[in-house]
Write a protein that holds these residues in place. Structure first.
Motif, PDB file in Angstrom:
ATOM      1  N   ASP A  63       0.867  -1.180   0.000  1.00 47.18           N
ATOM      2  CA  ASP A  63       0.000   0.000   0.000  1.00 47.18           C
ATOM      3  C   ASP A  63       0.905   1.232   0.000  1.00 47.18           C
ATOM      4  OD1 ASP A  63      -2.429   1.360   0.049  1.00 47.18           O
ATOM      5  OD2 ASP A  63      -2.439   1.470   2.233  1.00 47.18           O
ATOM      6  N   THR A  64       1.407   1.593  -1.163  1.00 45.80           N
ATOM      7  CA  THR A  64       2.465   2.584  -1.270  1.00 45.80           C
ATOM      8  C   THR A  64       2.198   3.559  -2.414  1.00 45.80           C
ATOM      9  OG1 THR A  64       3.648   0.853  -2.531  1.00 45.80           O
ATOM     10  CG2 THR A  64       4.335   1.220  -0.266  1.00 45.80           C
ATOM     11  N   THR A  65       2.841   4.705  -2.361  1.00 43.31           N
ATOM     12  CA  THR A  65       2.749   5.689  -3.430  1.00 43.31           C
ATOM     13  C   THR A  65       3.872   5.479  -4.444  1.00 43.31           C
ATOM     14  OG1 THR A  65       4.110   7.266  -2.216  1.00 43.31           O
ATOM     15  CG2 THR A  65       1.730   7.407  -1.896  1.00 43.31           C
ATOM     16  N   GLU A  66       3.617   5.917  -5.667  1.00 44.54           N
ATOM     17  CA  GLU A  66       4.600   5.934  -6.748  1.00 44.54           C
ATOM     18  C   GLU A  66       4.986   4.556  -7.264  1.00 44.54           C
ATOM     19  OE1 GLU A  66       5.744   8.614  -8.266  1.00 44.54           O
ATOM     20  OE2 GLU A  66       4.715  10.031  -6.977  1.00 44.54           O
ATOM     21  N   ARG A  67       4.919   3.557  -6.422  1.00 44.64           N
ATOM     22  CA  ARG A  67       5.309   2.200  -6.822  1.00 44.64           C
ATOM     23  C   ARG A  67       4.514   1.194  -6.005  1.00 44.64           C
ATOM     24  NH1 ARG A  67       8.949   5.033  -4.618  1.00 44.64           N
ATOM     25  NH2 ARG A  67      10.012   5.353  -6.598  1.00 44.64           N
ATOM     26  N   GLN A  68       4.332   0.008  -6.568  1.00 46.66           N
ATOM     27  CA  GLN A  68       3.563  -1.031  -5.878  1.00 46.66           C
ATOM     28  C   GLN A  68       4.054  -2.399  -6.330  1.00 46.66           C
ATOM     29  OE1 GLN A  68      -0.923  -0.872  -5.256  1.00 46.66           O
ATOM     30  NE2 GLN A  68      -0.790  -2.265  -6.988  1.00 46.66           N
ATOM     31  N   MET A  69       4.244  -3.300  -5.362  1.00 43.76           N
ATOM     32  CA  MET A  69       4.591  -4.673  -5.703  1.00 43.76           C
ATOM     33  C   MET A  69       3.537  -5.613  -5.127  1.00 43.76           C
ATOM     34  SD  MET A  69       8.078  -6.949  -5.097  1.00 43.76           S
ATOM     35  CE  MET A  69       9.032  -6.002  -6.288  1.00 43.76           C
ATOM     36  N   ARG A 115      12.476   1.307 -21.886  1.00 41.23           N
ATOM     37  CA  ARG A 115      12.758   0.199 -20.982  1.00 41.23           C
ATOM     38  C   ARG A 115      14.243   0.181 -20.626  1.00 41.23           C
ATOM     39  NH1 ARG A 115      10.092  -4.349 -24.676  1.00 41.23           N
ATOM     40  NH2 ARG A 115      10.747  -2.831 -26.222  1.00 41.23           N
ATOM     41  N   PRO A 116      14.588  -0.139 -19.374  1.00 42.03           N
ATOM     42  CA  PRO A 116      15.996  -0.121 -18.959  1.00 42.03           C
ATOM     43  C   PRO A 116      16.779  -1.267 -19.576  1.00 42.03           C
ATOM     44  CG  PRO A 116      14.636  -1.044 -17.227  1.00 42.03           C
ATOM     45  CD  PRO A 116      13.682  -0.560 -18.277  1.00 42.03           C
ATOM     46  N   LEU A 129      14.647  -2.785 -10.977  1.00 41.40           N
ATOM     47  CA  LEU A 129      13.745  -3.189  -9.899  1.00 41.40           C
ATOM     48  C   LEU A 129      14.360  -2.892  -8.537  1.00 41.40           C
ATOM     49  CD1 LEU A 129      12.327  -6.574 -11.257  1.00 41.40           C
ATOM     50  CD2 LEU A 129      11.165  -4.369 -11.108  1.00 41.40           C
ATOM     51  N   TYR A 130      15.652  -3.162  -8.372  1.00 45.09           N
ATOM     52  CA  TYR A 130      16.326  -2.832  -7.114  1.00 45.09           C
ATOM     53  C   TYR A 130      16.258  -1.335  -6.846  1.00 45.09           C
ATOM     54  CZ  TYR A 130      18.420  -7.239  -5.601  1.00 45.09           C
ATOM     55  OH  TYR A 130      18.614  -8.498  -5.093  1.00 45.09           O
ATOM     56  N   HIS A 131      16.467  -0.542  -7.883  1.00 45.16           N
ATOM     57  CA  HIS A 131      16.464   0.911  -7.734  1.00 45.16           C
ATOM     58  C   HIS A 131      15.083   1.423  -7.331  1.00 45.16           C
ATOM     59  CE1 HIS A 131      17.309   5.137  -8.530  1.00 45.16           C
ATOM     60  NE2 HIS A 131      16.230   5.182  -9.296  1.00 45.16           N
ATOM     61  N   GLU A 132      14.025   0.891  -7.968  1.00 45.49           N
ATOM     62  CA  GLU A 132      12.676   1.405  -7.746  1.00 45.49           C
ATOM     63  C   GLU A 132      12.037   0.885  -6.464  1.00 45.49           C
ATOM     64  OE1 GLU A 132      11.138   3.700  -9.338  1.00 45.49           O
ATOM     65  OE2 GLU A 132      12.522   3.950 -11.012  1.00 45.49           O
ATOM     66  N   VAL A 149       9.056  -7.482   0.331  1.00 46.13           N
ATOM     67  CA  VAL A 149       9.705  -7.006  -0.895  1.00 46.13           C
ATOM     68  C   VAL A 149      11.212  -7.267  -0.902  1.00 46.13           C
ATOM     69  CG1 VAL A 149      10.176  -4.977  -2.324  1.00 46.13           C
ATOM     70  CG2 VAL A 149       7.893  -5.327  -1.337  1.00 46.13           C
ATOM     71  N   PRO A 150      11.946  -7.025   0.210  1.00 42.15           N
ATOM     72  CA  PRO A 150      13.384  -7.332   0.185  1.00 42.15           C
ATOM     73  C   PRO A 150      13.682  -8.799  -0.125  1.00 42.15           C
ATOM     74  CG  PRO A 150      12.879  -5.918   2.045  1.00 42.15           C
ATOM     75  CD  PRO A 150      11.560  -6.343   1.462  1.00 42.15           C
ATOM     76  N   ARG A 151      12.843  -9.727   0.358  1.00 42.59           N
ATOM     77  CA  ARG A 151      13.047 -11.145   0.047  1.00 42.59           C
ATOM     78  C   ARG A 151      12.817 -11.400  -1.447  1.00 42.59           C
ATOM     79  NH1 ARG A 151      12.760 -14.342   4.954  1.00 42.59           N
ATOM     80  NH2 ARG A 151      12.617 -16.178   3.611  1.00 42.59           N
ATOM     81  N   ALA A 152      11.797 -10.756  -2.003  1.00 40.88           N
ATOM     82  CA  ALA A 152      11.516 -10.928  -3.427  1.00 40.88           C
ATOM     83  C   ALA A 152      12.665 -10.398  -4.281  1.00 40.88           C
ATOM     84  CB  ALA A 152      10.211 -10.224  -3.788  1.00 40.88           C
ATOM     85  N   LEU A 153      13.181  -9.241  -3.930  1.00 39.60           N
ATOM     86  CA  LEU A 153      14.284  -8.662  -4.700  1.00 39.60           C
ATOM     87  C   LEU A 153      15.551  -9.503  -4.572  1.00 39.60           C
ATOM     88  CD1 LEU A 153      13.815  -4.859  -3.930  1.00 39.60           C
ATOM     89  CD2 LEU A 153      13.232  -6.080  -6.038  1.00 39.60           C
TER      90      LEU A 153
END
Length: 394
Positions: free
Chosen positions: A202-208, A231-232, A239-242, A250-254
């Motif tokens: 539940d976040t702004t600007e980005r969501q996973m 596209r990068p 993904l790490y940057h964003e 999320v840290p486990r997913a990354l």
């Protein structure tokens, strides 16, 4: 009759099966990728595509490959629930005609239903397209040539057929200001934590978003705002940057994120062009009707659009007449969904904390008795004629 279909995705496979099984056409499907796509995200499959899948006899396979989702849950950085949506309400609102399925699994079901008589060639695509008499000559990237009565561009948002026949991509793409990515990884702890829930930050600007799959893996779906549509070069680094600053799982997913070639990554965009056909060349699916993941129903519209095109071809005296008829009846459906997406895009990933609070309130309101049916019904957009009437040449 012979048809060459460029693109072995959802629209291309659905059309290939329909043209061969119902019309008896000779069909060749070309796919520039070396193998079927395994990257992708979970979709809610309902609406006209659900009706088309049922009519085509593929619905039992989709039901077998679908995933049970009990609810969508929005979580803060500590994993505490801030809002939730009960999927059973939406399923009831759609009279049970809703499935949650991975895009690659939807393609798998369509591919496995293809007759062996349909030529399916991977690792090759169109290099040159020329009109020849009352047909089309397609020169392939391997140097071979195929003459056909109809060429179909079903090769997605970045269609090669569209670029060769209708013009360069930038003329037709409406970028909506987002990038999206999807990947899968192994993490027993995360899988147990998710259960049958579709969990989103539940976040702004980005969501996973994260959800568990039948085979024990975990799937991640990410979307974030970006002013740059390009596209990068390195999707994993992007993904790490964003998302590196987000909490919860999320840290486990990354940490388990696969290398860039195994990540689905693209811009969020729509396609709009003045005409979907030129001579004996026609576009279907995202090549002409991309509504974006913001609107939903992209896969549903891909199958349904292919269904309508095939049935219009079955009933028209001339191929050109069928192509114009297909666009005339199907374009309003697509336009409706595209317009709805542009109206709601700012709430997909809220830009500010105020927008985030408004979205939370709206989600809580959607959970009230009686509102779930209204919200579920609104997902399909304006009420349109049934798929049968749209496909009928009458």
């Amino acid at each position: 009759m012979r048809a060459v279909i460029c693109g072995a995705g959802i629209a291309g496979l659905a059309l290939a099966g329909r043209l061969h099984d119902i019309l008896g056409w000779e069909v060749v499907v070309l796919e520039k990728a070396a193998r079927p796509r395994t990257e992708g995200y979970m979709i809610d499959f309902f609406g006209p595509g659900y009706d088309a899948a049922e009519a085509m006899g593929v619905l039992p396979w989709l039901e077998e490959l679908s995933h049970p989702v009990s609810e969508a849950v929005f979580l803060d950085e500590h994993g505490q629930c801030t809002a939730r949506l009960d999927y059973r309400r939406f399923t009831r609102a759609l009279n049970g005609r809703l499935l949650s399925i991975m895009r690659p699994d939807l393609e798998l079901a369509l591919r496995e239903r293809l007759s062996l008589a349909v030529g399916l060639r991977f690792g090759v695509g169109p290099a040159r397209i020329d009109p020849v008499g009352h047909g089309v000559r397609v020169t392939l990237t391997d140097g071979s040539v195929i003459d056909a009565d109809l060429l179909v561009g079903a090769d997605g948002l970045h269609s090669s057929v569209r670029a060769m026949v209708f013009g360069e991509e930038r003329r037709f793409v409406r970028y909506l200001g987002y990038h999206t990515a999807a990947f899968t990884f192994d993490d027993p702890y995360a899988r147990d934590e998710l259960g049958e829930r579709f969990c989103l930050t539940d976040t702004t600007e980005r969501q996973m978003g994260l959800y568990a799959l039948r085979d024990g893996r975990v799937a991640a779906f990410a979307v974030h705002r970006s002013a740059d549509p390009r596209r990068p070069a390195d999707a994993r680094a992007a993904l790490y940057h964003e998302y590196g600053s987000l909490g919860w799982l999320v840290p486990r997913a990354l940490a388990a994120c696969p290398p860039s070639p195994r990540i689905y990554y693209d811009q969020v965009a729509q396609i709009g062009l003045p005409s979907w056909s030129r001579g004996r060349v026609v576009l279907v699916g995202d090549a002409c009707q991309a509504v974006s993941l913001v609107a939903g129903q992209g896969a549903s519209l891909a199958i349904a659009g292919a269904y309508v095109l095939a049935d219009r071809l079955a009933g028209a005296p001339r191929i050109e007449d069928a192509l114009r008829s297909y666009e005339r009846v199907w374009r309003p459906v697509v336009t409706d969904r595209q317009r709805a997406a542009r109206k709601t895009v700012r709430w997909f990933v809220p830009e500010t904390e105020r927008h985030l609070r408004v979205r939370r309130a709206a989600l809580r309101f959607a959970g009230l008795p009686g509102v779930g049916r209204l919200a579920g019904t609104s997902l399909t957009g304006k009420r349109r004629p049934s798929l049968g009437r749209l496909a009928s040449p009458a």
